[in-house]
Design a protein around this motif. Structure first.
Motif, PDB file in Angstrom:
ATOM      1  N   ALA A 224       0.850  -1.201   0.000  1.00 22.93           N
ATOM      2  CA  ALA A 224       0.000   0.000   0.000  1.00 22.93           C
ATOM      3  C   ALA A 224       0.876   1.238   0.000  1.00 22.93           C
ATOM      4  O   ALA A 224       1.963   1.249   0.591  1.00 22.93           O
ATOM      5  CB  ALA A 224      -0.900  -0.010   1.232  1.00 22.93           C
TER       6      ALA A 224
ATOM      7  N   THR B 282      -2.994   3.873   2.442  1.00 20.50           N
ATOM      8  CA  THR B 282      -3.660   2.621   2.073  1.00 20.50           C
ATOM      9  C   THR B 282      -4.200   2.679   0.639  1.00 20.50           C
ATOM     10  O   THR B 282      -5.275   2.147   0.346  1.00 20.50           O
ATOM     11  CB  THR B 282      -4.793   2.269   3.081  1.00 20.50           C
ATOM     12  OG1 THR B 282      -4.459   2.801   4.348  1.00 20.50           O
ATOM     13  CG2 THR B 282      -4.920   0.761   3.234  1.00 20.50           C
TER      14      THR B 282
ATOM     15  N   HIS C 162       0.808  -4.827   3.126  1.00 21.28           N
ATOM     16  CA  HIS C 162      -0.518  -4.587   3.699  1.00 21.28           C
ATOM     17  C   HIS C 162      -1.283  -5.890   3.941  1.00 21.28           C
ATOM     18  O   HIS C 162      -1.349  -6.351   5.070  1.00 21.28           O
ATOM     19  CB  HIS C 162      -1.299  -3.596   2.830  1.00 21.28           C
ATOM     20  CG  HIS C 162      -2.522  -3.099   3.508  1.00 21.28           C
ATOM     21  ND1 HIS C 162      -2.520  -2.689   4.822  1.00 21.28           N
ATOM     22  CD2 HIS C 162      -3.797  -2.958   3.094  1.00 21.28           C
ATOM     23  CE1 HIS C 162      -3.733  -2.338   5.179  1.00 21.28           C
ATOM     24  NE2 HIS C 162      -4.541  -2.495   4.155  1.00 21.28           N
TER      25      HIS C 162
ATOM     26  N   TRP D 158      -8.164  -1.650   6.322  1.00 21.90           N
ATOM     27  CA  TRP D 158      -7.565  -2.446   7.405  1.00 21.90           C
ATOM     28  C   TRP D 158      -8.642  -3.348   7.988  1.00 21.90           C
ATOM     29  O   TRP D 158      -9.812  -2.982   8.012  1.00 21.90           O
ATOM     30  CB  TRP D 158      -7.043  -1.530   8.514  1.00 21.90           C
ATOM     31  CG  TRP D 158      -5.830  -0.754   8.136  1.00 21.90           C
ATOM     32  CD1 TRP D 158      -5.792   0.489   7.555  1.00 21.90           C
ATOM     33  CD2 TRP D 158      -4.467  -1.139   8.319  1.00 21.90           C
ATOM     34  NE1 TRP D 158      -4.493   0.881   7.365  1.00 21.90           N
ATOM     35  CE2 TRP D 158      -3.653  -0.087   7.828  1.00 21.90           C
ATOM     36  CE3 TRP D 158      -3.852  -2.275   8.862  1.00 21.90           C
ATOM     37  CZ2 TRP D 158      -2.259  -0.155   7.861  1.00 21.90           C
ATOM     38  CZ3 TRP D 158      -2.467  -2.326   8.893  1.00 21.90           C
ATOM     39  CH2 TRP D 158      -1.680  -1.277   8.394  1.00 21.90           C
TER      40      TRP D 158
END
Ligand SMILES: CC(C)(COP(=O)(O)OP(=O)(O)OC[C@H]1O[C@@H](n2cnc3c(N)ncnc32)[C@H](O)[C@@H]1OP(=O)(O)O)[C@@H](O)C(=O)NCCC(=O)NCCS
Length: 429
Positions: free
Chosen positions: A162, A297, A322, A428
């Motif tokens: 990311a 992200t 990530h 996330w």
């Protein structure tokens, strides 16, 4: 499968290992508010958060009741109701190359109380999750991580990366195409269902993304309870010229000493189409009284450098691992995705935990793979963590070979596995 993963008994191997150290592994009854609250409090503490308010606990309970919730308890502590270890899991559709959604064992909220660290509690929790997933026939386990040094030992490999950006918006001008559609402010309550549908489209469109649970979706559409910046959140929706909701951006404007130089911290930018992406980026870059836009992200292929007048005004300030992938069933996982090149490859997978090890012959024809066990000599030998790293299309094979984490014909592996568009996970969990 949903019911089974919730009711599948606790893993006996891990329960025994913990019992030898005087600890008890147990599934938490999430319909018991008091027990669940203790678990949630321990989880907050484990991630160095504050004490959750009753309002936060109530909200989180409602969102997370349907997850498989595991606690480790030290019954030698008098009157202790609080677990010393936490983890939860659920089956999340993971988008793989070609667009299929593969039910994957998503593991989250792994914490161990600092009073009980490095006694093997995380090892027991992870072992329990992986053995349970494997027993239920789930081919892949996934997680996002607080520290990248932890999960390789259990066969996870970094599978998506990311990027984080800072854009000097006083320096750059919009250099992208004319933008279309309508932008308008909205509120999370009014937009929730629409926002979830937009997120569904975003997630389905890229390998590496997972279908977000209501908790994870709502968290990016607007602030949840207890968010100290809640009153600063802004939510802007994008609708196509024909009125289709195709994107949104949620963000917070940070205070600045200089009133013309605020920073915008983007919580989430969701774009189900290129038109939504360019319109929302243009909106962010042209905000008055703002000097910097910060976003993280994003994928490693975020096209921002090509959308601004001054490439160096848009800086990638970080790229990090990530999504981590752990293959549990090689034929099922490799058979579920599509490939951009036909070919044949024999791979030997090593797996200390015994789930995925073996020698497999892949035949890719018309983009589809048939995978079977073989005794032929392998083109490539790799640990299961390395297979996780290349599974979603990330072209890591040469680097893994360089690092000694793969032997044999790395280029042949790359040719079969890599995808033109890199995988991405933009959330996330
Ligand atoms: C990460 C955490 C869960 C580890 O729990 P733990 O019970 O202490 O871990 P274990 O004792 O089971 O350790 C198992 C192995 O992982 C290693 N390990 C665990 N945490 C590690 C860390 N943070 N960094 C490096 N190695 C770590 C241990 O050294 C041990 O290695 P070994 O098998 O080679 O001996 C715990 O430190 C924690 O709660 N950290 C804060 C919250 C967090 O970051 N959670 C992870 C979310 S993704």
């Amino acid at each position: 499968m949903t019911e089974t993963y919730l009711t599948q008994p606790i893993d006996e191997q891990s329960a025994r290992a913990l019992a030898e150290g005087g600890l008890r592994l147990s599934l938490v009854d999430t319909s018991d508010d008091a027990a669940f609250d203790e678990w949630l409090r321990a989880d907050h503490r484990g991630f160095l958060g504050g004490r959750p308010s009753d309002e936060t606990l109530r909200e989180t309970r409602d969102y997370q009741r349907d997850l498989r919730t595991t606690g480790v308890y030290d019954d030698s502590i008098p009157a202790a109701a609080s677990p010393v270890g936490t983890a939860n899991s659920w089956i999340a559709p993971l988008t793989v190359p070609g667009g299929a959604a593969v039910g994957s064992w998503a593991i989250s909220n792994v914490t161990v109380a600092p009073t009980h660290r490095r006694r093997g509690i995380a090892r027991a929790l992870l072992g329990a999750e992986l053995r349970t997933a494997h027993a239920l026939g789930v081919p892949i386990a996934i997680l996002t991580v607080s520290e990248s040094v932890i999960y390789g030992r259990w066969g996870f490999g970094p599978a998506t990366f990311a990027s984080e950006w800072r854009v000097d918006t006083k320096r750059v001008r919009w250099a992208g195409p004319a933008t279309t559609g309508t932008l308008s402010f909205t509120e999370p309550e009014a937009y929730r269902e629409t926002g979830r549908a937009v997120l569904h489209a975003v997630m389905a469109s890229r390998a590496g993304e997972i279908e977000q649970t209501p908790y994870h979706a709502d968290r990016v559409i607007g602030p949840l309870k207890g968010n100290s910046l809640a009153d600063k959140y802004r939510l802007v929706r994008y609708d196509s010229p024909t009125g289709e909701p195709e994107g949104f951006v949620s963000y917070v404007v940070k205070d600045a000493d200089d009133f013309v130089r605020h920073t915008v911290d983007v919580t989430y930018l969701a774009a189900a189409t290129d038109e939504a992406l360019t319109a929302l980026w243009r909106y962010l870059l042209e905000l008055d009284l703002v000097a910097e836009v910060h976003i993280d992200t994003r994928g490693v292929d975020e096209p921002l450098h090509h959308l601004v007048s001054d490439v160096r005004g848009a800086r990638v300030v970080g790229v990090q691992d990530h999504l981590w992938v752990r293959i549990l069933d090689v034929p099922a996982a490799l058979g579920a995705r599509r490939y951009e090149q036909d070919g044949e490859l024999t791979i030997e997978v090593t797996d200390d935990m015994g789930f995925a090890g073996g020698r497999y012959r892949m035949r890719v024809s018309g983009g589809e793979a048939t995978v079977e066990s073989t005794t032929a000599s392998p083109d490539v030998t790799l640990p299961v963590a390395s297979l996780g790293s290349v599974y979603l299309g990330h072209d890591a094979a040469r680097h893994l070979a360089l690092a000694g984490k793969l032997t044999g014909d790395a280029d042949a592996l790359d040719r079969v596995f890599r995808t033109a568009v890199p995988p991405r996970l933009s959330t996330w969990f």
